[in-house]
Write an enzyme that holds these catalytic residues in place. Sequence first.
Site, short mmCIF file in Angstrom:
data_model
loop_
_atom_site.label_atom_id
_atom_site.label_comp_id
_atom_site.label_asym_id
_atom_site.label_seq_id
_atom_site.Cartn_x
_atom_site.Cartn_y
_atom_site.Cartn_z
N GLU A 165 32.18 21.50 33.18
CA GLU A 165 32.10 20.10 33.61
C GLU A 165 32.61 20.08 35.05
O GLU A 165 33.68 20.63 35.33
CB GLU A 165 33.00 19.21 32.74
CG GLU A 165 32.87 17.75 33.15
CD GLU A 165 33.89 16.82 32.50
OE1 GLU A 165 34.84 17.32 31.88
OE2 GLU A 165 33.72 15.59 32.64
N ARG B 68 40.21 31.43 23.72
CA ARG B 68 40.37 31.36 25.17
C ARG B 68 41.46 32.32 25.63
O ARG B 68 42.30 32.76 24.85
CB ARG B 68 40.69 29.95 25.61
CG ARG B 68 42.00 29.41 25.03
CD ARG B 68 42.47 28.18 25.79
NE ARG B 68 41.62 27.02 25.59
CZ ARG B 68 40.92 26.45 26.57
NH1 ARG B 68 40.98 26.90 27.79
NH2 ARG B 68 40.17 25.40 26.34
N LYS C 64 44.18 21.83 32.58
CA LYS C 64 43.78 21.12 33.78
C LYS C 64 44.79 20.04 34.13
O LYS C 64 45.10 19.80 35.28
CB LYS C 64 42.39 20.51 33.54
CG LYS C 64 41.54 20.39 34.77
CD LYS C 64 40.12 20.01 34.40
CE LYS C 64 39.23 21.22 34.20
NZ LYS C 64 37.85 20.86 33.83
#
Length: 553
Positions: free
Chosen positions: A34, A258, A268
Amino acid sequence: MAEERSLNFIEEIIEKDIADGVNAGRIQTRFPPEPNGYLHIGHAKSICLNFGLAKKYNGKCNLRFDDTNPTTEETEYVESIKKDIEWLGFKWDNELYASDYFEKIYDFAVSLIKKGCAYVDDSTAEEIAATKGSTIQPGKNSPFRDRSIEENLRLFEEMRDGKYEDGAKVLRAKIDMAHANLLLRDPVIYRIKHAHHHRTGDKWCLYPLYDFAHGQSDSIEEITHSICTLEFIHHRPLYNWFIEQLGIFPSKQYEFARLNLTYTVMSKRKLLKLVNEGYVSSWDDPRMPTLSGMRRRGYPPEAIRNLCDTVGVAKRENMIDLSLLEFCVREHLNKVTDRVMAVLDPVKLVITNYEETGDVFEIENNPETPNGTRSVPFSKELWIEREDFMEDAPKKFFRLTPGNMVRLKGAYIVKCEGCNKDEHGNVTEVLCTYLPESKSGNDTSGLTVKGTIHWISVAHARTAEVRNYDRLFKVEDPSSEEGDFKEYINPEALQILPSVYIEPSLMKAKPGECYQFMRKGYYCVDTDSTSDKIIFNRTVTLKDTWAKETRKN
RNA sequence: AGUCCGAUGGUGUAACGGUAGCACCACAGUUUUUGGUACUGUUUGUCUAGGUUCGAAUCCUGGUCGGACUACCA
């Protein structure tokens, strides 16, 4: 000679699919960021996986921006993401955007409504949340759940046409409000947002949510293996439900764990705080785990790719030792960087019996990967590291201490005779005599010394700013500690040395270039450097078994 | 509490019913004009309790522990 390597679970799936003739053996992956932030080392794992798989199995890998939320996404991020992927060394087959499919996805929604599988809901976000139920309680049907297909069609079109305010209505898939998987309790698939989109501008005021955009985009691109991280595992039944209802290309989703790294944070939200609250200077601050930060720090892309390869792909949660990343970085830099001399914490060394003869030594640039020599001027007065002299030294100290001999790298063997001090007892000069017959290259002295130290001729020294970077946090996993993660920031993660002595050959160094400062570490030229001021970032130190030895005592 | 995912040395990852291996880290040694590199060696592991089997890290059952999920974010 390739070592037989076992396959990871995704490779096993792919090889089985190829053997079974699924999709006629065609492999198509995608990396779907994104564009609302910068890429970090965690994304690198996904990039290496998706692009790596496509390469290994003669497939293709798309770069697709999942840009379905206009309020958080910007073109600036698109550009930085592309730059980071290229820097990592990958080429995408197609650059695509979910926003390119808005019309198609809208049509998918219409066909869902026509099948009676979706409805327009006038409930507020709060009402929808309140009737969602919980992990142990079923949800309640919305009062708008049984609207007629015709009414739903009309309302959905009006939503698109801008007749309603943000939040006034949403489109929901009609599944099962009592489903054990909360995501299947009539998920919202379209919301009204009168917002400017970075690519479609003001054309739309209606945007699909992730679950009604991601899988659909995968299908449109005929992605065969849609690989994502573990937290999307609950979305898979929904992903498959839409594909089945819509009768579109059956992409398959697979999830892997991950990458997490010790001594840093990856979310983030937390990285944004570090930037916004000034704990670091920017997204590409060399302390950051972002790809742009690592690039500026001097981590080579080869090292990052090698790390991703080494950590493997599995489904269990993991925490990778920072030392593994550092190993990969050193392993690559050791092969490719030229060795140079820089004195970070100087003290003067005077060779009392040396007559200025204008000695200039040719010193090899790289003993690992021969890369020629360079000229290094020598003289009677040199800068050496303060830590390379000790008046009262422990037994295994192989450097300068009265009576002891060391080699000056690429030059002569010198014998320490003593030192001069100021009124506070600080050493101001180290005094040595040299052995003329020990000249590097044609040493006839017959002596062997245990220590070799680096040096810079005082008369020829140039200066540079050095920024020594270290781990960003003091603890392995800041996110799991008590209290605010920012309390665990390492205040010594950046140490600035405004003026260190470097050898003259370094004046030609260009931003981005990496060197090994002998016995000190790997350094790269920072992008902040100007023509009259060179700045070196410490990428990583060399392993230092002596420092470890002293720490023990 | 429900659903789902997972559990192999300090870390990461293999072994697909048949010798628990590899890498990092740590430690010790050899070489070295970088206390670097290279090379050699050492320590350390199958969550637990049952079951199936000649044989289980692997298959089955129960438990324990860890993670994910209850956004009109992705």
